[in-house]
Design a protein around this motif. Structure first.
Motif, PDB file in Angstrom:
ATOM      1  N   ARG A  80       0.942  -7.936  -4.297  1.00 39.52           N
ATOM      2  CA  ARG A  80       0.730  -8.302  -5.659  1.00 39.52           C
ATOM      3  C   ARG A  80      -0.223  -7.398  -6.555  1.00 39.52           C
ATOM      4  NH1 ARG A  80      -1.845 -12.879  -6.807  1.00 39.52           N
ATOM      5  NH2 ARG A  80      -2.845 -13.079  -5.092  1.00 39.52           N
ATOM      6  N   ALA A  81       0.133  -6.063  -6.258  1.00 34.74           N
ATOM      7  CA  ALA A  81      -0.705  -5.088  -7.197  1.00 34.74           C
ATOM      8  C   ALA A  81      -0.339  -5.328  -8.622  1.00 34.74           C
ATOM      9  CB  ALA A  81      -0.518  -3.791  -6.763  1.00 34.74           C
TER      10      ALA A  81
ATOM     11  N   ALA B 237       5.397   1.900  -2.313  1.00 38.36           N
ATOM     12  CA  ALA B 237       5.532   0.567  -3.610  1.00 38.36           C
ATOM     13  C   ALA B 237       5.712  -0.783  -3.079  1.00 38.36           C
ATOM     14  CB  ALA B 237       6.625   1.566  -4.145  1.00 38.36           C
ATOM     15  N   GLU B 238       6.735  -0.738  -1.761  1.00 34.93           N
ATOM     16  CA  GLU B 238       7.239  -2.134  -1.246  1.00 34.93           C
ATOM     17  C   GLU B 238       5.767  -2.639  -0.836  1.00 34.93           C
ATOM     18  OE1 GLU B 238       9.782  -0.801   1.472  1.00 34.93           O
ATOM     19  OE2 GLU B 238      11.581  -0.451  -0.144  1.00 34.93           O
ATOM     20  N   ARG B 239       5.080  -2.136  -0.131  1.00 37.17           N
ATOM     21  CA  ARG B 239       3.617  -2.647   0.606  1.00 37.17           C
ATOM     22  C   ARG B 239       3.044  -3.223  -0.672  1.00 37.17           C
ATOM     23  NH1 ARG B 239       0.810   1.805   3.768  1.00 37.17           N
ATOM     24  NH2 ARG B 239      -0.849   0.196   4.066  1.00 37.17           N
ATOM     25  N   ALA B 240       2.699  -2.269  -1.845  1.00 40.99           N
ATOM     26  CA  ALA B 240       1.867  -2.630  -2.907  1.00 40.99           C
ATOM     27  C   ALA B 240       2.415  -3.762  -3.638  1.00 40.99           C
ATOM     28  CB  ALA B 240       1.858  -1.489  -3.695  1.00 40.99           C
TER      29      ALA B 240
ATOM     30  N   PHE C 239      -1.808   2.703  -0.725  1.00 39.81           N
ATOM     31  CA  PHE C 239      -0.915   2.094   0.196  1.00 39.81           C
ATOM     32  C   PHE C 239       0.049   3.464   0.810  1.00 39.81           C
ATOM     33  CE2 PHE C 239      -1.757  -1.946  -1.917  1.00 39.81           C
ATOM     34  CZ  PHE C 239      -1.483  -2.759  -0.893  1.00 39.81           C
ATOM     35  N   THR C 240      -1.041   4.195   1.457  1.00 42.20           N
ATOM     36  CA  THR C 240      -0.519   5.431   2.128  1.00 42.20           C
ATOM     37  C   THR C 240      -0.368   5.323   3.426  1.00 42.20           C
ATOM     38  OG1 THR C 240      -0.960   7.884   2.200  1.00 42.20           O
ATOM     39  CG2 THR C 240      -2.784   6.276   2.262  1.00 42.20           C
TER      40      THR C 240
ATOM     41  N   VAL D  53       0.235   4.585  -5.018  1.00 38.49           N
ATOM     42  CA  VAL D  53       1.274   4.637  -4.416  1.00 38.49           C
ATOM     43  C   VAL D  53       2.044   6.017  -4.216  1.00 38.49           C
ATOM     44  CG1 VAL D  53       3.963   3.875  -4.457  1.00 38.49           C
ATOM     45  CG2 VAL D  53       1.786   2.399  -4.616  1.00 38.49           C
ATOM     46  N   PRO D  54       2.188   6.375  -2.665  1.00 40.02           N
ATOM     47  CA  PRO D  54       2.768   7.862  -2.468  1.00 40.02           C
ATOM     48  C   PRO D  54       4.150   7.847  -2.531  1.00 40.02           C
ATOM     49  CG  PRO D  54       1.912   7.068  -0.516  1.00 40.02           C
ATOM     50  CD  PRO D  54       1.772   5.810  -1.638  1.00 40.02           C
TER      51      PRO D  54
END
Lengths: 311, 311
Positions: free
Chosen positions: B92-93, B85-88, B48-49, B79-80
């Protein structure tokens, strides 16, 4: 734990043997001479087989006559029979390397006779040579046959014993098509060293699990290995299987671990980098492409800018 | 000695990331779904970059939304930063994988900021995530930096400690460009397990000495590895260095030794053999070409004739 490791370079015999295009005698001589400067214990130069059987090595006498012999390097040759042994001794080979398979099917496919016939013929060679030149025996398919499957360790040891009883100097235990796994290697190496402590024991691996099998063998106390520059070589009975272990990759790994391989690695890499031009195609070895782990690379220009910006 | 080994397949993230041609979202989803049937413990699906930074992975949400999740398989993502992190978590990662380098130069080159800035940013991500999703941290260049050279083990352990103190679930110790040797791996693995016994410890190797480093790590008690199908991947800062270890080669080696990898190897090989068509070029993995060591080949017809002739 740090050991002196001895490498036998087989590229001009085992590696070249399956190349489709004839490699010029000059190129062979130059390559052996370059390898002689790298610190190998042994170089398997060629094979004294029938020129009809292996046209690639039809120049065996000429190559042996023209190479520059470096003191401390042994020049060994493959010998299939009595005639080959005579030719090899006339060419002042330092060692005769005889070969047969521990698998009946592989021996029939590769040498066109049952194992007992091969053994009898090789025993006769050993008898006639009579200690004038040291003999090594390479046993093929010791970790499995691509056609038969499992080759029991007891069977490998029994064939090894029969040759040890004939007074050979060394045995090479070959994973001819890359079937060995490291646990099997460890078991085999321990058994070999218990039983044949007085012999030169060499391990010959293929690339499928490469470094891991070398590591397992060294951990078990083995100090002699075959390797083929660039990873050239292969076996026609296991289509798709990768070739011999790359000498330079295995040597670099062991040197990085602190072992003394005797090899001048930068010089060896120079030779390895010339190999694709000699054979006319890319080769599988990794180290010649990547460089040794001690060779550093420049940082991108942005790093200096970022360093300044954040300082 | 036989252990349960857990593999994390990184091909669709780490492997695809350096591919020059965009790989269609459909192909990514199908590949993850095929890998989900093979028995992996974990699959690193995507990153999720920013779509501008890595256009190849611009379809992260769509891929995560369309894959069929198999119970027992964890779907992790790179996650960079906080936005990633929010997108991931919206996608539902099952795990967030954060990354920074233990080498200042590599961190500047790769992440465009000093290590302390990276640490502060990742610490903030961990704080905001607040345990809602488990966090793994991948530390790059732990066995050497292609630009700086040696990275002291003490420095790796110090960075690992700072993340352990923040409550991460796991650490991945990466040989980002293939500089590790098996002796160094053994020393590192022993130190890691002494100090971080409560964490998931994963080792990430590159192909230069591949199987041997995996073997050394398993011998030291490590049971978690990253692998990339076909050996895809690499690092732009070490030109010529080979890519990630091939999952199928490493898994086959460990399974041959008797370890339980949980992987359905014939099924995995089917998936591996489809990979060249997906990426449009040959891949380095050996096993898909050679087949497993248990797969036998027919003897040439001459063998039956010879057998009869000599019987």
């Amino acid at each position: 734990m740090k050991q002196r490791i001895f490498f036998n370079e087989v590229v001009t015999r085992d590696g070249f043997q399956i190349e489709p295009e004839f490699i010029a005698t000059d190129a062979k001589v130059q390559l052996v001479d370059a390898l002689s400067q790298c610190g190998y214990a042994k170089i398997e130069v060629t094979s004294f087989t029938s020129p009809k059987a292996i046209p690639m090595l039809r120049d065996a006498e000429e190559v042996m006559g023209r190479i520059t012999r470096v003191p401390g390097v042994e020049y060994t040759v493959l010998v299939p029979n009595l005639r080959g042994a005579e030719r090899a001794m006339e060419s002042r080979a330092d060692e005769l390397n005889l070969v047969m398979s521990t698998s009946e099917t592989h021996n029939l496919a590769n040498l066109r006779m049952p194992r007992e016939k091969s053994f009898a013929a090789l025993a006769e060679v050993i008898r006639v040579v009579g200690g004038r030149t040291p003999v090594n025996v390479s046993l093929s398919t010791c970790f499995g046959c691509p056609m038969e499957g499992e080759v029991p360790q007891a069977e490998v040891l029994a064939w090894a014993q029969r040759f040890a009883d004939l007074g050979v100097r060394g045995l090479t235990i070959c994973d001819t098509t890359g079937m060995a796994d490291p646990a099997q290697v460890a078991r085999m190496c321990e058994a070999l060293q218990q039983r044949f402590a007085g012999l030169q024991l060499t391990l010959h691996f293929h690339n499928t699990r490469d470094g891991a099998n070398v590591l397992a063998a060294v951990q078990s106390g083995i100090t002699r290995f075959d390797g083929s520059l660039g990873g050239l070589g292969g076996c026609p009975y296991a289509p798709g299987a990768s070739g011999n272990i790359s000498s330079e990759d295995a040597i670099h790994m062991l040197a990085s671990m602190g072992h003394d391989t005797g090899i001048d690695i930068p010089r060896l890499l120079q030779v390895a980098r010339a190999l694709p031009a000699i054979v006319g195609h890319e080769v599988p070895g990794q180290l010649a492409k990547a460089g040794p782990s001690t060779q550093l690379h420049p940082a991108p220009a942005s790093v200096a800018e970022l360093r300044a910006a954040f300082s």
